[in-house]
Design an enzyme around this catalytic site. Structure first.
Site, PDB file in Angstrom:
ATOM      1  N   GLY A  63       0.883  -1.313  -0.113  1.00 41.30           N
ATOM      2  CA  GLY A  63       0.086  -0.072  -0.017  1.00 41.30           C
ATOM      3  C   GLY A  63       0.799   1.293  -0.072  1.00 41.30           C
ATOM      4  N   ASN A  64       0.244   2.434   0.490  1.00 39.85           N
ATOM      5  CA  ASN A  64       0.919   3.620   0.399  1.00 39.85           C
ATOM      6  C   ASN A  64       1.397   3.967  -0.979  1.00 39.85           C
ATOM      7  OD1 ASN A  64       3.572   5.457   1.947  1.00 39.85           O
ATOM      8  ND2 ASN A  64       1.300   6.150   1.758  1.00 39.85           N
ATOM      9  N   GLY A  84       5.310   4.605  -8.858  1.00 41.59           N
ATOM     10  CA  GLY A  84       6.070   3.598  -9.101  1.00 41.59           C
ATOM     11  C   GLY A  84       5.178   2.274  -9.109  1.00 41.59           C
ATOM     12  N   HIS A  85       4.417   2.090  -7.889  1.00 43.25           N
ATOM     13  CA  HIS A  85       3.428   1.022  -8.014  1.00 43.25           C
ATOM     14  C   HIS A  85       2.370   1.015  -9.088  1.00 43.25           C
ATOM     15  CE1 HIS A  85       4.175   1.682  -3.330  1.00 43.25           C
ATOM     16  NE2 HIS A  85       4.533   0.426  -3.617  1.00 43.25           N
ATOM     17  N   ASP A 139      14.016  -1.859  -6.145  1.00 40.58           N
ATOM     18  CA  ASP A 139      14.370  -2.821  -5.240  1.00 40.58           C
ATOM     19  C   ASP A 139      14.980  -4.058  -5.664  1.00 40.58           C
ATOM     20  OD1 ASP A 139      13.517  -1.418  -2.821  1.00 40.58           O
ATOM     21  OD2 ASP A 139      11.491  -1.980  -3.456  1.00 40.58           O
ATOM     22  N   SER A 147       9.884   6.777  -4.305  1.00 37.15           N
ATOM     23  CA  SER A 147       9.633   5.723  -2.927  1.00 37.15           C
ATOM     24  C   SER A 147       8.784   6.280  -2.034  1.00 37.15           C
ATOM     25  CB  SER A 147      11.161   5.669  -2.416  1.00 37.15           C
ATOM     26  OG  SER A 147      11.043   5.208  -1.410  1.00 37.15           O
ATOM     27  N   ARG A 207       9.198   6.154   0.929  1.00 39.12           N
ATOM     28  CA  ARG A 207      10.101   6.953   2.050  1.00 39.12           C
ATOM     29  C   ARG A 207      10.507   8.328   1.462  1.00 39.12           C
ATOM     30  NH1 ARG A 207      14.738   2.078   3.014  1.00 39.12           N
ATOM     31  NH2 ARG A 207      13.271   0.382   3.524  1.00 39.12           N
TER      32      ARG A 207
HETATM   33  O1  PAF Z   1       8.144  -4.526  -2.193  1.00 40.68           O
HETATM   34  C1  PAF Z   1       7.248  -4.658  -1.206  1.00 40.68           C
HETATM   35  O2  PAF Z   1       6.183  -3.670  -1.309  1.00 40.68           O
HETATM   36  C2  PAF Z   1       6.821  -5.818  -0.347  1.00 40.68           C
HETATM   37  O3  PAF Z   1       8.115  -6.436  -0.071  1.00 40.68           O
HETATM   38  C3  PAF Z   1       6.334  -7.099  -1.147  1.00 40.68           C
HETATM   39  C4  PAF Z   1       6.818  -7.571  -2.217  1.00 40.68           C
HETATM   40  C5  PAF Z   1       4.976  -6.609  -1.259  1.00 40.68           C
HETATM   41  C6  PAF Z   1       5.975  -8.206  -0.035  1.00 40.68           C
HETATM   42  O4  PAF Z   1       5.357  -7.702   1.307  1.00 40.68           O
END
Ligand code: PAF
Length: 283
Positions: free
Chosen positions: A31-32, A36-37, A152, A187, A189
């Site tokens: 979440g958050n 990027g997501h 990551d 990120s 962060r």
């Molecule tokens: O990258 C993340 O947000 C987490 O490490 C993941 C892959 C969702 C696993 O909890």
């Protein structure tokens, strides 16, 4: 967008789509959500008929000194963002369903070799938590592909190795890092940086780019490149945990003949650790 919280519900959606012959992309998140997501979801959508995004702040991957309780939970906004991407299903599992007997009693996945250094060293047990939850989620969702951010990079490689080692029937796709105009990797962060730190933070990527340029131009003394980069970052008030020119496959320090490289860096500004990397192909 549909929503599911239980394994049974989730599987009903998946079964319905499978019956229609549709392929499924899965994007696990905590979440958050940020740009990027969203790019991971768009990537999944470009490759499959259906997309599922999970939101689960996985307690197993947080160390004793890491703040699982205070991890930002922004569910309402996340769901709006997901809706905007055209994601088909948001899956929000509960800890009691994923870990019914608690974290200590459940079997765990240890991915060998790739987890000893870098984030693995700094955060003991972190990758066991990541691999365990991702394996469970893969077994629940049974996707055709799953998209992970190359930002990551170590996590992306750890998941790839888990899939290889356990013959999992899912294709792992690595999505390019999304960056701000300044070059700073997007990120969750970044929200913790104050304006002064935010102005400094893009130096990480500039330092990576400069190191990559030196390697492209033929420099093979990686120790020198690393030392200079660390001095530059630390001189600009970062605290660099590691800046390492690695073999992109094994994540071991690169040898002069290695052709696929990645430079992994983690540097802190105040209490915020920023991760980034740059991939280099010498073929
Ligand atoms: O990258 C993340 O947000 C987490 O490490 C993941 C892959 C969702 C696993 O909890």
């Amino acid at each position: 967008m549909d929503q599911a919280t239980s394994v049974t519900e989730l599987r009903q959606y998946v079964q319905r789509w499978r019956n229609r012959g549709q392929s499924i992309a899965f994007i696990p998140t905590m979440g958050n959500l940020h740009a990027g997501h969203l790019s991971l979801i768009e990537k999944g959508q470009s490759l499959c008929d259906r997309s599922i995004c999970s939101i689960f702040v996985n307690p197993m991957q947080f160390g004793p000194n890491e703040d699982w309780d205070h991890y930002p939970r922004t569910l309402e906004r996340d769901l709006e963002l997901l809706e905007g991407t055209g994601c088909d299903l948001a899956y929000m599992p509960t800890a009691s369903e994923l870990y019914p007997d608690g974290l200590d009693r459940i079997s765990k996945v240890h991915v060998t070799d790739l987890t000893d250094d870098y984030e693995g060293k700094h955060r003991p047990g972190h990758f066991t938590g990541v691999a365990t939850v991702v394996l469970k989620l893969f077994n629940i969702v049974k996707p055709d592909i799953s998209v992970f951010g190359r930002k990551d990079f170590q996590q992306y490689r750890v998941i790839g190795k888990m899939v290889e080692d356990f013959n999992l029937d899912v294709q792992i796709v690595g999505q390019e890092t999304t960056r701000e105009a300044s070059g700073l990797a997007t990120s969750s962060r970044n929200q913790y940086l104050d304006p002064e730190q935010l102005a400094l933070a893009p130096l990480i990527y500039r330092t990576l780019q400069d190191a990559a340029r030196q390697i492209d131009e033929g420099e093979r003394n990686y120790a020198v490149i690393e030392r200079r980069a660390i001095a530059r970052l630390d001189g600009a008030s970062f605290e660099t945990d590691y800046f390492c020119v690695c073999n992109a496959e094994t994540l071991k320090p690169a040898l002069p003949d290695d052709r696929d490289l990645v430079i992994l860096v983690t540097a802190a500004l105040g209490a915020t650790r920023l991760l980034d990397n740059i991939e280099i192909s010498l073929w």
